[in-house]
Design a protein around this motif. Structure first.
Motif, PDB file in Angstrom:
ATOM      1  N   VAL A  41      40.403 -47.124 -51.830  1.00 56.58           N
ATOM      2  CA  VAL A  41      39.158 -46.343 -51.922  1.00 56.58           C
ATOM      3  C   VAL A  41      39.350 -44.896 -51.461  1.00 56.58           C
ATOM      4  O   VAL A  41      38.396 -44.227 -51.105  1.00 56.58           O
ATOM      5  CB  VAL A  41      38.006 -47.014 -51.141  1.00 56.58           C
ATOM      6  N   ALA A  42      40.573 -44.407 -51.450  1.00 54.07           N
ATOM      7  CA  ALA A  42      40.904 -43.024 -51.090  1.00 54.07           C
ATOM      8  C   ALA A  42      40.558 -42.677 -49.647  1.00 54.07           C
ATOM      9  O   ALA A  42      40.312 -41.520 -49.332  1.00 54.07           O
ATOM     10  CB  ALA A  42      40.256 -42.032 -52.051  1.00 54.07           C
ATOM     11  N   ALA A  43      40.558 -43.665 -48.762  1.00 54.20           N
ATOM     12  CA  ALA A  43      40.191 -43.418 -47.367  1.00 54.20           C
ATOM     13  C   ALA A  43      41.390 -43.316 -46.426  1.00 54.20           C
ATOM     14  O   ALA A  43      41.232 -42.838 -45.308  1.00 54.20           O
ATOM     15  CB  ALA A  43      39.263 -44.524 -46.874  1.00 54.20           C
ATOM     16  N   CYS A  44      42.579 -43.724 -46.876  1.00 54.55           N
ATOM     17  CA  CYS A  44      43.709 -43.772 -45.938  1.00 54.55           C
ATOM     18  C   CYS A  44      44.828 -42.786 -46.251  1.00 54.55           C
ATOM     19  O   CYS A  44      45.602 -42.437 -45.368  1.00 54.55           O
ATOM     20  CB  CYS A  44      44.274 -45.182 -45.855  1.00 54.55           C
ATOM     21  N   GLY A  45      44.965 -42.360 -47.496  1.00 55.11           N
ATOM     22  CA  GLY A  45      45.980 -41.383 -47.864  1.00 55.11           C
ATOM     23  C   GLY A  45      47.359 -41.931 -48.159  1.00 55.11           C
ATOM     24  O   GLY A  45      48.260 -41.164 -48.511  1.00 55.11           O
ATOM     25  N   ALA A  46      47.581 -43.233 -48.038  1.00 58.72           N
ATOM     26  CA  ALA A  46      48.913 -43.790 -48.277  1.00 58.72           C
ATOM     27  C   ALA A  46      49.391 -43.577 -49.711  1.00 58.72           C
ATOM     28  O   ALA A  46      50.588 -43.523 -49.970  1.00 58.72           O
ATOM     29  CB  ALA A  46      48.937 -45.284 -47.943  1.00 58.72           C
ATOM     30  N   CYS A  47      48.463 -43.417 -50.631  1.00 49.07           N
ATOM     31  CA  CYS A  47      48.804 -43.287 -52.049  1.00 49.07           C
ATOM     32  C   CYS A  47      48.858 -41.841 -52.526  1.00 49.07           C
ATOM     33  O   CYS A  47      48.859 -41.585 -53.729  1.00 49.07           O
ATOM     34  CB  CYS A  47      47.803 -44.071 -52.890  1.00 49.07           C
ATOM     35  N   THR A  48      48.941 -40.885 -51.606  1.00 45.27           N
ATOM     36  CA  THR A  48      48.883 -39.476 -51.979  1.00 45.27           C
ATOM     37  C   THR A  48      50.076 -39.052 -52.819  1.00 45.27           C
ATOM     38  O   THR A  48      51.229 -39.325 -52.467  1.00 45.27           O
ATOM     39  CB  THR A  48      48.796 -38.592 -50.722  1.00 45.27           C
ATOM     40  N   VAL A  56      46.405 -35.548 -54.314  1.00 47.52           N
ATOM     41  CA  VAL A  56      45.324 -36.420 -54.782  1.00 47.52           C
ATOM     42  C   VAL A  56      45.631 -37.846 -54.344  1.00 47.52           C
ATOM     43  O   VAL A  56      46.781 -38.194 -54.080  1.00 47.52           O
ATOM     44  CB  VAL A  56      45.152 -36.370 -56.319  1.00 47.52           C
ATOM     45  N   ARG A  57      44.588 -38.644 -54.269  1.00 46.89           N
ATOM     46  CA  ARG A  57      44.733 -40.065 -53.940  1.00 46.89           C
ATOM     47  C   ARG A  57      44.888 -40.826 -55.251  1.00 46.89           C
ATOM     48  O   ARG A  57      43.958 -40.960 -56.025  1.00 46.89           O
ATOM     49  CB  ARG A  57      43.544 -40.582 -53.149  1.00 46.89           C
ATOM     50  N   SER A  58      46.091 -41.318 -55.495  1.00 46.63           N
ATOM     51  CA  SER A  58      46.399 -41.936 -56.786  1.00 46.63           C
ATOM     52  C   SER A  58      45.654 -43.240 -57.024  1.00 46.63           C
ATOM     53  O   SER A  58      45.535 -43.675 -58.165  1.00 46.63           O
ATOM     54  CB  SER A  58      47.908 -42.144 -56.939  1.00 46.63           C
ATOM     55  N   CYS A  59      45.109 -43.851 -55.975  1.00 46.77           N
ATOM     56  CA  CYS A  59      44.338 -45.076 -56.169  1.00 46.77           C
ATOM     57  C   CYS A  59      42.998 -44.801 -56.845  1.00 46.77           C
ATOM     58  O   CYS A  59      42.381 -45.710 -57.401  1.00 46.77           O
ATOM     59  CB  CYS A  59      44.116 -45.813 -54.843  1.00 46.77           C
TER      60      CYS A  59
END
Length: 154
Positions: A41-48, A56-59
């Motif tokens: 949900v773009a809340a943690c940044g692990a997928c940046t 951007v948050r790729s999720c």
């Protein structure tokens, strides 16, 4: 739907629905697993990742909405030639479990591209959406300052 992407400077073609999150395209279709799933949900940044240099948050980016070149952690440096930000991460021993670090590095690289001399407040503001369960925030800040100094001296 067939999509042509440029990822880390290389062309890739995928045949997937436009609503598939970029995260899953990168991990499952292209095999670039350095970008992590954390929350979805773009809340943690692990997928940046970066699209045209912007973090951007790729999720939360749908494949059909990708418009630009994608850079993942695999495109930032190599084990034999670390990028300045990666070398600073190692120097300051930022990683503990390491799960969030690719997203942290991608966000930090975007910050330094926009602001080569960030203050503590600038770093805190830019990095606030990247969570680290191990709590290495002071080392993250030190590594960003160190990378900024090295970039300025180069």
């Amino acid at each position: 739907m067939r999509s042509n992407l440029t990822i880390n400077g290389r062309p890739h073609t995928v045949d997937l629905p436009d609503d598939v999150p970029l995260l899953w395209v990168l991990r499952d279709e292209v095999g670039l697993t350095g970008t992590k799933f954390g929350c979805g949900v773009a809340a943690c940044g692990a997928c940046t990742v970066h699209i045209d240099g912007v973090a951007v948050r790729s999720c939360q980016v749908a494949l059909g909405d990708v418009d630009g070149d994608i850079t993942t952690i695999e495109g930032v440096g190599t084990p034999d030639a670390l990028a300045t930000i990666q070398a600073s991460w190692v120097k300051h021993q930022v990683a503990q479990c390491g799960y969030c670090q690719s997203g942290q590095i991608m966000q930090a690289a975007s910050l330094l591209a926009d602001n080569p001399t960030p203050s503590d407040a600038d770093i805190d503001d830019a990095m606030q959406g990247n969570l680290c369960r191990c709590g290495t925030y002071p080392r993250i800040r030190a590594a960003i300052h160190d990378a900024a100094k090295q970039i300025q001296e180069a």
